[in-house]
Design an enzyme around this catalytic site. Structure first.
Site, mmCIF file in Angstrom:
data_model
loop_
_atom_site.group_PDB
_atom_site.id
_atom_site.type_symbol
_atom_site.label_atom_id
_atom_site.label_comp_id
_atom_site.label_asym_id
_atom_site.label_seq_id
_atom_site.Cartn_x
_atom_site.Cartn_y
_atom_site.Cartn_z
ATOM 1 N N GLY A 53 0.903 -1.162 -0.074
ATOM 2 C CA GLY A 53 0.156 -0.039 0.016
ATOM 3 C C GLY A 53 0.849 1.162 -0.074
ATOM 4 N N HIS A 79 -15.522 5.397 12.307
ATOM 5 C CA HIS A 79 -15.823 6.433 11.645
ATOM 6 C C HIS A 79 -17.327 6.726 11.819
ATOM 7 C CE1 HIS A 79 -16.163 9.348 8.206
ATOM 8 N NE2 HIS A 79 -14.920 9.215 8.228
ATOM 9 N N GLY A 114 4.344 0.822 2.039
ATOM 10 C CA GLY A 114 5.131 0.134 1.422
ATOM 11 C C GLY A 114 5.800 0.671 0.411
ATOM 12 N N SER A 138 -3.574 9.910 8.580
ATOM 13 C CA SER A 138 -3.048 8.531 8.241
ATOM 14 C C SER A 138 -2.414 8.268 7.089
ATOM 15 C CB SER A 138 -4.381 7.789 8.240
ATOM 16 O OG SER A 138 -4.057 6.461 7.876
ATOM 17 N N ARG A 186 -13.445 12.459 15.347
ATOM 18 C CA ARG A 186 -14.294 11.074 15.083
ATOM 19 C C ARG A 186 -14.712 10.682 16.475
ATOM 20 N NH1 ARG A 186 -10.964 9.013 9.817
ATOM 21 N NH2 ARG A 186 -11.546 10.837 8.655
ATOM 22 N N GLU A 197 -0.579 1.867 8.596
ATOM 23 C CA GLU A 197 -1.373 1.607 9.633
ATOM 24 C C GLU A 197 -1.113 0.540 10.499
ATOM 25 O OE1 GLU A 197 -5.461 1.933 7.646
ATOM 26 O OE2 GLU A 197 -6.395 0.992 9.813
ATOM 27 N N HIS A 227 -13.336 1.557 11.384
ATOM 28 C CA HIS A 227 -12.586 2.284 10.054
ATOM 29 C C HIS A 227 -11.129 2.253 10.017
ATOM 30 C CE1 HIS A 227 -12.118 5.272 6.967
ATOM 31 N NE2 HIS A 227 -11.299 5.945 7.963
HETATM 32 C C1 LIG Z 1 -12.638 3.933 3.037
HETATM 33 C C2 LIG Z 1 -11.626 4.613 3.569
HETATM 34 C C3 LIG Z 1 -11.150 6.076 3.524
HETATM 35 C C4 LIG Z 1 -10.114 6.450 3.835
HETATM 36 N N1 LIG Z 1 -9.588 7.943 3.701
HETATM 37 C C5 LIG Z 1 -8.660 8.383 4.213
HETATM 38 C C6 LIG Z 1 -8.406 9.999 3.869
HETATM 39 O O1 LIG Z 1 -9.008 10.553 3.108
HETATM 40 N N2 LIG Z 1 -7.019 10.418 4.605
HETATM 41 C C7 LIG Z 1 -6.349 9.572 5.456
HETATM 42 O O2 LIG Z 1 -5.298 9.873 5.834
HETATM 43 N N3 LIG Z 1 -6.558 8.225 5.569
HETATM 44 C C8 LIG Z 1 -7.759 7.654 5.152
HETATM 45 N N4 LIG Z 1 -7.949 6.359 5.320
HETATM 46 C C9 LIG Z 1 -6.862 5.724 5.991
HETATM 47 C C10 LIG Z 1 -5.640 5.227 4.905
HETATM 48 O O3 LIG Z 1 -6.110 4.904 4.029
HETATM 49 C C11 LIG Z 1 -4.788 4.012 5.729
HETATM 50 O O4 LIG Z 1 -4.502 4.245 6.956
HETATM 51 C C12 LIG Z 1 -3.389 3.991 4.695
HETATM 52 O O5 LIG Z 1 -3.829 4.027 3.475
HETATM 53 C C13 LIG Z 1 -2.894 2.686 5.149
HETATM 54 O O6 LIG Z 1 -1.461 2.408 4.296
HETATM 55 P P1 LIG Z 1 -0.970 1.290 4.484
HETATM 56 O O7 LIG Z 1 -0.005 1.157 3.735
HETATM 57 O O8 LIG Z 1 -0.488 1.136 5.822
HETATM 58 O O9 LIG Z 1 -1.752 -0.226 4.332
HETATM 59 P P2 LIG Z 1 -2.563 -0.783 2.905
HETATM 60 O O10 LIG Z 1 -2.941 0.120 2.131
HETATM 61 O O11 LIG Z 1 -3.877 -1.252 3.700
HETATM 62 O O12 LIG Z 1 -1.756 -1.843 2.427
HETATM 63 C C14 LIG Z 1 -1.682 -2.954 3.164
HETATM 64 C C15 LIG Z 1 -0.742 -3.880 2.173
HETATM 65 O O13 LIG Z 1 -0.587 -5.092 2.852
HETATM 66 C C16 LIG Z 1 -0.809 -6.228 2.229
HETATM 67 N N5 LIG Z 1 -1.072 -7.329 3.191
HETATM 68 C C17 LIG Z 1 -1.902 -7.501 4.027
HETATM 69 N N6 LIG Z 1 -1.750 -8.657 4.760
HETATM 70 C C18 LIG Z 1 -0.756 -9.242 4.202
HETATM 71 C C19 LIG Z 1 -0.328 -10.479 4.188
HETATM 72 N N7 LIG Z 1 -0.688 -11.496 5.354
HETATM 73 N N8 LIG Z 1 1.009 -10.896 3.643
HETATM 74 C C20 LIG Z 1 1.496 -9.974 2.795
HETATM 75 N N9 LIG Z 1 0.760 -8.726 2.540
HETATM 76 C C21 LIG Z 1 -0.295 -8.532 3.151
HETATM 77 C C22 LIG Z 1 -2.015 -5.793 1.408
HETATM 78 O O14 LIG Z 1 -2.154 -6.539 0.418
HETATM 79 C C23 LIG Z 1 -1.565 -4.433 1.192
HETATM 80 O O15 LIG Z 1 -0.762 -4.256 -0.125
HETATM 81 C C24 LIG Z 1 -9.196 5.546 4.897
HETATM 82 C C25 LIG Z 1 -9.203 4.307 4.802
HETATM 83 C C26 LIG Z 1 -10.298 3.894 4.363
HETATM 84 C C27 LIG Z 1 -10.746 2.414 4.611
#
Ligand SMILES: Cc1cc2nc3c(=O)[nH]c(=O)nc-3n(C[C@H](O)[C@H](O)[C@H](O)COP(=O)(O)OP(=O)(O)OC[C@H]3O[C@@H](n4cnc5c(N)ncnc54)[C@H](O)[C@@H]3O)c2cc1C
Length: 548
Positions: free
Chosen positions: A14, A237, A17, A382, A286, A367, A343
C-alpha cells in the site's frame, strides 16, 4: 554495511510499503516488495478525503505548531510529542513530493492546491484530489516504483503472503512467505524486513476497509517476540452506510464541505452536534462524533442537500455516485441515513521513533504500526503517517549497521510446509470459515463503541475456546489456503485486543467503557502487550520512551 549493499524485504505494498520501497531504492538498496495483490488493489486506494499538512498560504493563520497541537489533542494526549513533531514538520515536504511525482491535487481558481476542513482541525489543512486522494497517490507512487523496477532496484512479488518471521536471538533475518501460485512456503532473507500490512479490518464483521487487512502478520509476529501497542483504540468512523458486503464510507469531506448531522424528533430536526459543540460541532474529532451518535440511540442523518447540485457533483462526486449505486439515494435531494463503522486502528505493532520494533532489523510502518495517533486519529493524518513512516524507516535502515547472518533456514521451510500439508489432510467438525466467523462475532460483541468488563470477559472466553479446539478444525483444502494457516494468528491477535481493552480501566478517545466512564491521569500512557509462551502481559509506557 553501505546502503547500496543492503537487501530489504517489504511486506505489503500500500502507500506506506510503496513509499519505503522508493526511498530505499533511491539510496541504492535492493528491495523486494511482496503482497498478495498489486498496490492498485490495496486498501490505500480507498482513501477518499485527503492528506494533512500546513502549507504557507496568504492570509492563513495556520502553523505547523498548531497541526502538532491538534494532533496531540485529538489523540487525547497519549501520542508522543517527539513523534508527532517529526510527522507534522515533514508534512509540507511530503505533500510537495507527492505533487512532484504527479499526484493530481484539486486546485483553486489561482492554481494553488486547495485544502478543506477535517475533524479536530483548528484551520482547514486537508489537501485532496477530488474524493479519490488515495487512488491518485497510489498511481503516482506506482509509477515512481516502476522507474526503480526498471533500474533493477525494486522487485515486486505478487501472490505472496507473509507466513512467519525468520527470527533468531532477537534479530530478524527475513521471512517465510507463502506463494499462492505454487502453494508452497519459501524463505526470503534480507538485511532488513519492513512490515507494511495495514490494519486489522477482517478481524471484525463489516468495516469500511479491505478484508486483505486482517492483522495476521502482527498476530504472528507477536508470538515471535514483537510487542503490540494500544490495540484497544479502534476508530469508529461516524458516517458510513451499510451494504450487504461491507460498510461504505461517507468521507469526512462531506462534513468538511458543510454537511450537517441531525436526527428527527416529532417531525423536527435536532442538530445535536451543533447544539452541543457549537458552529464546528459536525467536525469534532471522530471519537466524539461517533460517541454522540451512539448516545442519541436514534437513526442519524447527514444532510448535504443545501450545498446544491453543482457543488455536490464537483466536490463530492464519489459520495454522490456511491449513494446512488448502493442506496439509489440522490444526495442532492435527500439526507443520508448513516451509522458509525469500524474504520481505522490506532493500535498495532509497537515501534520507536525510527519505526524499529524490539526485534533487530525488523521495522513496521503505515497503519499496522502504532505511534502517531494516540487514542484517536484525526482524519487526513493517516495517509501522512503512512508516507512519513515509510520515509523514516528507509532513512533508519540506510543508517543502521545491522544486516542478516548467513543461516540455513531449510528446516524452518520444511516445518512450515509440513504444517500446511497436515492442515490439508485434516477432517473434523469445525470448518475454518465457521471459526473465522465466530472470531468476528466475538470481537464485534465485545469491542463496540462502548465496552465493559462482562462482554470483554465473554469475548476472551470465546476466543480461548476456539484456541483450544484449533487442532480439531477442518481446514478446507479447496479454500484460499491463507485463510487456513492464518487462523491461529488471528485468534492470538483477537485475544490480545480484548485483553488490552480490558486492562484500560478508563474512558479515553476511541476507548469508551460503561464501567469506567472517567478519563484517568494514571492511564495517560500507551498500553504495551507482550507474549511469552502463551502468556499475555500488559504494561503502560510513556510513548516517547518506547524503542531504542
Ligand atoms: C474507506 C477509507 C477511506 C480512507 N480515507 C482516508 C483519508 O481520506 N485520509 C487519510 O489520511 N486516511 C484515510 N484512510 C486511512 C488510510 O487510507 C490508511 O490508513 C492507509 O492508506 C494505510 O496504508 P498502508 O500502506 O499502511 O496499508 P494498506 O494500504 O492497507 O496496504 C496493506 C498492504 O499489505 C498487504 N498485506 C496484508 N496482509 C498481508 C499478508 N499477510 N502478507 C502480505 N501482504 C499483506 C495488502 O495486500 C496491502 O498491499 C481511509 C481508510 C479507508 C478504509
Amino acid at each position: 554495511m553501505t546502503p547500496s549493499s543492503k537487501s530489504i524485504l517489504i511486506i505489503g505494498s500500500g502507500i506506506s510499503g510503496l513509499t519505503c520501497a522508493i526511498e530505499c531504492a533511491s539510496r541504492g538498496m535492493n528491495v523486494m516488495l511482496a503482497s498478495p495483490f498489486p498496490s492498485e488493489r490495496s486498501q490505500s486506494v480507498l482513501a477518499a478525503g485527503g492528506i494533512n499538512c500546513v502549507l504557507p498560504k496568504e492570509g492563513s493563520p495556520d502553523t505547523i505548531k498548531q497541526h502538532i497541537e491538534d494532533t496531540l489533542k485529538g489523540g487525547c494526549n497519549i501520542a508522543g510529542r517527539r513523534a508527532v513533531e517529526g510527522l507534522c514538520n515533514e508534512a509540507p515536504d511530503v505533500v510537495k513530493w507527492l505533487e512532484s511525482l504527479g499526484t493530481v491535487f484539486t486546485r483553486d481558481e489561482d492554481g494553488n492546491i486547495r485544502s478543506r476542513a477535517f475533524g479536530g482541525q483548528t484551520y482547514p489543512r486537508t489537501y485532496f484530489a477530488g474524493t479519490s486522494t488515495g487512488k491518485q497517490i497510489v498511481t503516482a507512487l506506482v509509477m515512481e516504483a516502476r522507474r526503480y523496477e526498471g533500474m533493477g532496484l525494486i522487485r515486486r512479488l505478487f501472490w505472496t503472503d507473509f507466513y512467519a518471521g525468520l527470527i533468531k536471538d532477537g534479530r530478524c533475518h527475513g521471512a517465510l512467505m507463502y506463494n499462492e501460485a505454487t502453494r508452497s512456503v519459501e524463505s526470503i532473507t534480507a538485511d532488513a524486513v519492513v512490515v507494511a500490512t495495514g490494519g486489522q479490518n477482517a478481524l471484525f464483521g463489516k468495516t469500511t476497509g479491505s478484508t486483505q487487512c486482517d492483522g495476521y502478520t502482527a498476530g504472528k509476529l507477536f508470538t515471535q517476540g514483537v510487542d503490540l501497542k494500544n490495540l484497544e483504540f479502534i476508530q469508529y468512523h461516524p458516517t458510513a452506510i451499510e451494504t450487504d458486503q461491507k460498510m461504505m464510507l461517507i468521507s469526512e469531506a462531506a462534513r468538511g464541505e458543510g454537511g450537517r448531522l441531525y436526527y428527527e424528533d416529532e417531525g423536527k430536526r435536532v442538530y445535536f452536534m451543533e447544539d452541543k459543540y457549537g458552529e464546528r460541532g459536525n467536525l469534532m474529532p471522530r471519537d466524539v462524533v461517533s460517541r454522540e451518535i451512539y448516545m442519541t440511540g436514534r437513526q442519524v442523518y447527514l444532510d448535504v442537500t443545501f450545498l446544491g447540485d453543482k457543488k455536490i457533483k464537483e466536490r463530492l462526486p464519489e459520495i454522490y455516485e456511491l449513494c446512488m449505486k448502493y442506496r439509489n439515494l440522490d444526495i442532492t435531494r435527500t439526507s443520508i441515513p448513516i451509522k458509525p463503522s469500524v474504520h481505522f486502528f490506532m493500535g498495532g505493532i509497537a515501534v520507536g521513533l525510527n519505526h524499529e520494533t524490539r526485534i533487530r532489523n525488523l521495522y513496521a510502518i503505515g497503519e499496522c504500526a502504532s505511534i502517531y495517533h494516540g487514542a484517536n486519529r484525526l482524519g487526513g493524518n493517516s495517509l501522512l503517517a503512512a508516507i512519513y513512516s515509510g520515509r523514516v524507516a528507509a532513512r533508519s535502515i540506510a543508517a543502521s549497521d545491522g544486516g542478516m547472518k548467513e543461516e540455513d533456514w531449510s528446516s524452518d521451510v520444511r516445518k512450515a510446509q509440513s504444517d500446511l500439508e497436515s492442515r490439508r489432510a485434516s477432517k473434523s467438525r469445525f470448518s475454518v470459515t465457521y471459526v473465522r466467523r465466530m472470531i468476528t462475532e466475538a470481537i464485534d460483541g465485545s469491542l463496540g463503541i462502548v465496552r465493559e468488563k462482562e462482554t470483554l470477559t465473554k469475548g476472551i472466553n470465546d476466543i480461548d475456546y476456539y484456541m483450544s479446539v484449533a487442532d480439531k478444525i477442518n481446514y478446507d483444502s479447496s479454500e484460499f489456503e491463507y485463510l487456513n494457516y492464518s487462523l491461529n494468528g488471528l485468534l492470538t491477535l483477537a485475544k490480545a485486543v480484548m485483553i488490552s481493552a480490558d486492562s484500560r480501566c478508563e474512558s479515553r478517545g476511541a476507548h469508551l467503557r460503561s464501567d469506567y466512564t472517567e478519563t484517568e491521569e494514571d492511564y495517560c500512557r500507551s498500553t504495551i502487550i507482550s507474549y511469552d509462551g502463551g502468556k499475555y502481559t500488559t504494561s503502560l509506557v510513556a510513548e516517547d520512551e518506547y524503542g531504542s
